[in-house]
Design a protein around this motif. Structure first.
Motif, mmCIF file in Angstrom:
data_model
loop_
_atom_site.group_PDB
_atom_site.id
_atom_site.type_symbol
_atom_site.label_atom_id
_atom_site.label_comp_id
_atom_site.label_asym_id
_atom_site.label_seq_id
_atom_site.Cartn_x
_atom_site.Cartn_y
_atom_site.Cartn_z
ATOM 1 N N SER A 157 49.079 36.142 43.596
ATOM 2 C CA SER A 157 48.121 37.199 43.943
ATOM 3 C C SER A 157 48.130 38.309 42.896
ATOM 4 O O SER A 157 47.074 38.814 42.514
ATOM 5 C CB SER A 157 48.359 37.731 45.357
ATOM 6 N N GLU A 204 46.429 36.884 39.775
ATOM 7 C CA GLU A 204 44.978 36.824 39.959
ATOM 8 C C GLU A 204 44.367 38.212 39.755
ATOM 9 O O GLU A 204 43.313 38.383 39.167
ATOM 10 C CB GLU A 204 44.703 36.346 41.375
ATOM 11 N N GLN A 205 45.101 39.231 40.227
ATOM 12 C CA GLN A 205 44.621 40.612 40.119
ATOM 13 C C GLN A 205 44.625 41.117 38.677
ATOM 14 O O GLN A 205 43.671 41.715 38.209
ATOM 15 C CB GLN A 205 45.547 41.497 40.975
#
Ligand SMILES: Cc1cc2nc3c(=O)[nH]c(=O)nc-3n(C[C@H](O)[C@H](O)[C@H](O)COP(=O)(O)OP(=O)(O)OC[C@H]3O[C@@H](n4cnc5c(N)ncnc54)[C@H](O)[C@@H]3O)c2cc1C
Length: 457
Positions: free
Chosen positions: A194, A197-198
């Motif tokens: 996560s 991805e950010q």
């Protein structure tokens, strides 16, 4: 509530150096490690540490200096890294090298790798290093290590000082007091999809290698209390891994720093191969279908270094991961690139070496400012399909040279220190091999010392 002077989060190199440093100063210390064993990314690493002025360099007749190390760190980081951290590192790294050897950590050899103007990659066996520090901790009754004990949140007192850690142990939440400070040494987030991805959507599809506990927990805990971050715009993978690399088998080879070139599926070079492998990773990921090969000849193969994590090219051959051919025609056939383009690529490269001017990418050295490229002409020829791995994030919470975590205004957050891969500001846009383990050791010790005995920076 349990109470310690120092609570350290994470048992990789940064955390273990902090624990030994603080323990030897007589402090009452608790180290919390999320996983069921110590080591984090440290024990997966190639073990290179960037030092200068060592007896190993002297024995090899290498002329180096703190200033040259500093210049290289700034240059390879693209000048966007924090000079105060780099200057502190350059001036204090030798003392930490001596501290490590004095504690029984063995350095076995020396090589020039990414970002080095002279060989300054001193190689340790990272398992031996962590085990040696662990043995020392066991001799210190004032230091406690707790495994399977992930830190969850940091808590502050009414005056805004971080003075407690909330953590989990055997399924229950515990709170421990830290009277002098908390050191975050929880590593990066190379295993956290996560956060990747950010902050690094461009690295989708890159291999993921790194400590299984490295999910950016420390960064998130520091964020909650207003920590600033550095170097996040420069997240990139590291080039040179075989696409089959997975789990514990890390198949990496850096023939390009010994004189190999990199070509894409069209048979063309696309970059100056001597630059930081973090930037090579960026360039390789922009090639058609992200497919690239390192190509070299027997002259380069003869520079293979047995048992070296990065330069054991013969090991790649033994693992049957190399294409080997008696002619360029055969090699082009093996890797399915157009023969005429590959021949022309190599011919232009070889001519450039003869005239002293690489017409396409300006390559003048093997790595950074070190070594002279050699023509690719001596059969047999080799090709190694290579890709990019996100193995260390090299970006994170902003710190000063006392390892104090800073808020967006550059002010220390009272009671909060950080060291190692969880911190940003040191590497900038590129990466010098050995500087991550190096900074983990230097600033791990600094974080402990400064928390116990604060000074104004
Ligand atoms: C394949 C590979 C090769 C590399 N080669 C080199 C090299 O040759 N030279 C170099 O300089 N660098 C290298 N690196 C990078 C380097 O290994 C790391 O940047 C460095 O080891 C980071 O040390 P650290 O102590 O900060 O973090 P780590 O060693 O990752 O340790 C962090 C620890 O914190 C623990 N943790 C995480 N969250 C929590 C929590 N919430 N509570 C408690 N504990 C927590 C983790 O489980 C882990 O044990 C390499 C990395 C990889 C993966």
């Amino acid at each position: 509530m349990e109470s310690y002077e120092l609570v350290i989060l994470g048992g990789g190199l940064a955390g273990m150096c902090a624990a030994v440093e603080a323990g030897e100063k007589g402090a009452h210390v608790l180290l919390l490690e999320k996983q069921d064993e110590l080591g984090g990314s440290t024990v997966l690493s190639s073990g290179y540490m960037a030092f200068t002025g060592t007896e190993m360099q002297e024995a090899a007749g290498i002329v180096d200096s703190n200033q040259s190390l500093l210049d290289d760190l700034i240059e390879v980081g693209g000048g966007v890294n924090d000079p105060s951290l780099l200057t502190f590192y350059a001036e204090n790294q030798l003392e930490t090298y001596k501290w490590l050897t004095g504690h029984g950590i063995e350095f076995r050899s020396l090589e020039a790798v990414s970002g080095h103007s002279v060989p300054r990659g001193h190689i340790i066996d990272p398992h031996q290093a962590i085990q040696t520090l662990y043995k020392r901790v066991k001799q210190l009754p004032n230091v406690t290590i707790r495994l399977c004990a992930p830190a969850k949140r940091l808590l502050k007192n009414g005056e805004g000082r971080i003075d407690r850690v909330l953590y989990e142990l055997e399924g229950t939440e515990q709170t421990v007091e830290a009277t002098k400070g908390v050191v975050i040494a929880s590593g990066g987030f190379a295993k956290d999809e996560s956060l990747l991805e950010q902050f690094a959507p461009h690295l989708k599809g890159a291999l993921r290698i790194g400590g299984s506990g490295n999910h950016g927990d420390g960064i998130k805990m520091a964020w909650e209390h207003g920590a600033w971050v550095s170097d996040l715009p420069y997240l990139n993978g590291t080039y040179g891994f075989h696409p089959s690399t997975s789990g514990a088998v890390k198949t990496q080879g850096l023939a390009f720093y010994k004189g190999g070139i990199m070509v894409n599926q069209l048979g063309r070079r696309f970059v100056n191969e001597s630059i930081s492998y973090k930037l090579l990773g960026k360039a390789a990921f922009n090639q058609p279908d992200k497919i690239t090969y390192q190509v070299w000849d027997q002259t380069v193969m003869d520079k293979s270094v047995a048992d070296d994590p990065l330069y054991d090219l013969e090991l790649l051959r033994r693992r049957r991961l190399l294409y080997m051919a008696d002619s360029l025609e055969e090699l082009a056939d093996c890797i399915d690139v157009p023969l005429e383009v590959l021949e022309e690529t190599i011919s232009r490269y070889n001519q450039g070496i003869q005239t002293g001017e690489d017409p396409d990418f300006g390559r003048k050295t093997l790595t950074h400012n070190y070594g002279k490229p050699t023509p690719i002409e001596k059969a047999p020829f080799y090709a190694f399909e290579s890709t990019v791995a996100m193995l260390a994030t090299y970006a994170g919470v902003a710190v000063n040279s006392a390892a104090e975590v800073l808020n967006p205004f550059g002010e220390p957050i009272p009671g909060l220190y950080a060291a190692g891969e969880v911190t940003g500001g040191f590497h900038g846009a590129g990466y010098m091999t050995g500087s991550s383990l190096g900074k983990a050791a230097v600033f791990g010790r600094v974080a402990a010392a400064r928390a116990l005995s604060p000074i104004k920076v």
